[in-house]
Design an enzyme around this catalytic site. Structure first.
Site, mmCIF file in Angstrom:
data_model
loop_
_atom_site.group_PDB
_atom_site.id
_atom_site.type_symbol
_atom_site.label_atom_id
_atom_site.label_comp_id
_atom_site.label_asym_id
_atom_site.label_seq_id
_atom_site.Cartn_x
_atom_site.Cartn_y
_atom_site.Cartn_z
ATOM 1 C CE LYS A 295 -20.853 -110.092 -58.980
ATOM 2 N NZ LYS A 295 -19.889 -110.768 -58.096
HETATM 3 O O1 G3P Z 1 -20.047 -114.143 -55.899
HETATM 4 C C1 G3P Z 1 -20.395 -113.912 -54.559
HETATM 5 C C2 G3P Z 1 -19.495 -114.672 -53.669
HETATM 6 O O2 G3P Z 1 -18.153 -114.273 -53.854
HETATM 7 C C3 G3P Z 1 -19.887 -114.536 -52.216
HETATM 8 O O3 G3P Z 1 -19.533 -115.724 -51.609
HETATM 9 O O4 G3P Z 1 -19.050 -117.272 -49.728
HETATM 10 O O5 G3P Z 1 -18.639 -114.772 -49.490
HETATM 11 O O6 G3P Z 1 -20.989 -115.665 -49.570
HETATM 12 P P1 G3P Z 1 -19.531 -115.857 -50.027
#
Ligand code: G3P
Length: 217
Positions: free
Chosen positions: A83
């Site tokens: 990634k």
């Molecule tokens: O894969 C990306 C994810 O973990 C981010 O999620 O909810 O922190 O925007 P969030």
């Protein structure tokens, strides 16, 4: 549509994997912190649990360092997807690592133009963050639709990996749009099974069944 589990919690991954709901796993520095585990150890454990791609994120900011980190992460297992962030240096690293035959997931994507560059740089996956766009009152699902259109216009092989999934609606809408993958927290994936009318209907069936006085076994 493929379900990737967005976590470094191996117990949660195991539970979903038993049902065939873990086509892959995505992690990031925040999820590694949350796991309390060493990145190399937990990533190796996850790679051994599932057959699909496991995204492990570099933490360097310069392309050469990203490439070095990416090569090290890729050595963990054959199903590693490296990634990298959607920055100029991340795109450089993507070009080199994908050119070496490694899977690359370009993350922190927030625009169609960024996604276009990721595809041209050879990304295996691009990760547009729906929830974080919603957080600033921009409809993140619109971005998924834009990327789907652009990728289909030019038959790009890069897969749309919808991320920052916060709700059941995000998942169902991504499926309607045609996202190749959603990566969601375990709790969101489990919520997909829930509906109040199912619970109500089951309770009614049980109540009537009890009145029959019968048993199946
Ligand atoms: O894969 C990306 C994810 O973990 C981010 O999620 O909810 O922190 O925007 P969030």
């Amino acid at each position: 549509m493929k379900f990737f589990v967005d976590t470094a919690d191996v117990d949660a991954i195991a539970e979903l994997n038993e049902l065939g709901f873990a086509d892959g796993v995505t992690t990031n520095p925040s999820l590694i912190l949350k796991s309390g585990r060493d990145i190399l150890e937990v990533t190796k454990e996850i790679c051994a649990m599932i057959d699909g791609p496991v995204s492990a994120e570099v933490v360097a900011l310069k392309a050469d360092d990203m490439i070095a980190e990416g090569r090290k992460l890729a050595k963990i297992a054959d199903n590693i997807a490296v990634k990298v962030p959607l920055t100029w240096d991340g795109l450089k690293a993507c070009k080199v690592l994908s050119g070496e035959g490694k899977m690359v997931n370009v993350t922190l994507c927030f625009s169609a133009s960024q996604a276009l560059l990721a595809a041209k740089a050879g990304a295996t996956f691009v990760s547009p963050f729906i929830g974080r766009l919603d957080d600033i009152n921009i409809d993140g699902l619109d971005l998924i639709e834009e990327i789907r259109t652009i990728y289909d216009n030019y038959a790009f092989k890069t897969e749309v990996l919808a991320a920052s999934i916060r709700s059941v609606n995000h998942v169902s809408e991504c499926a309607k749009i045609g996202s190749d993958v959603v990566t969601a927290p375990p709790e969101v994936l489990k919520k997909l099974a829930q509906h109040a009318l199912t619970d109500k209907g089951l309770a009614a069936f049980m109540k009537d069944w009890e009145k029959t006085g019968q048993n199946i076994l």
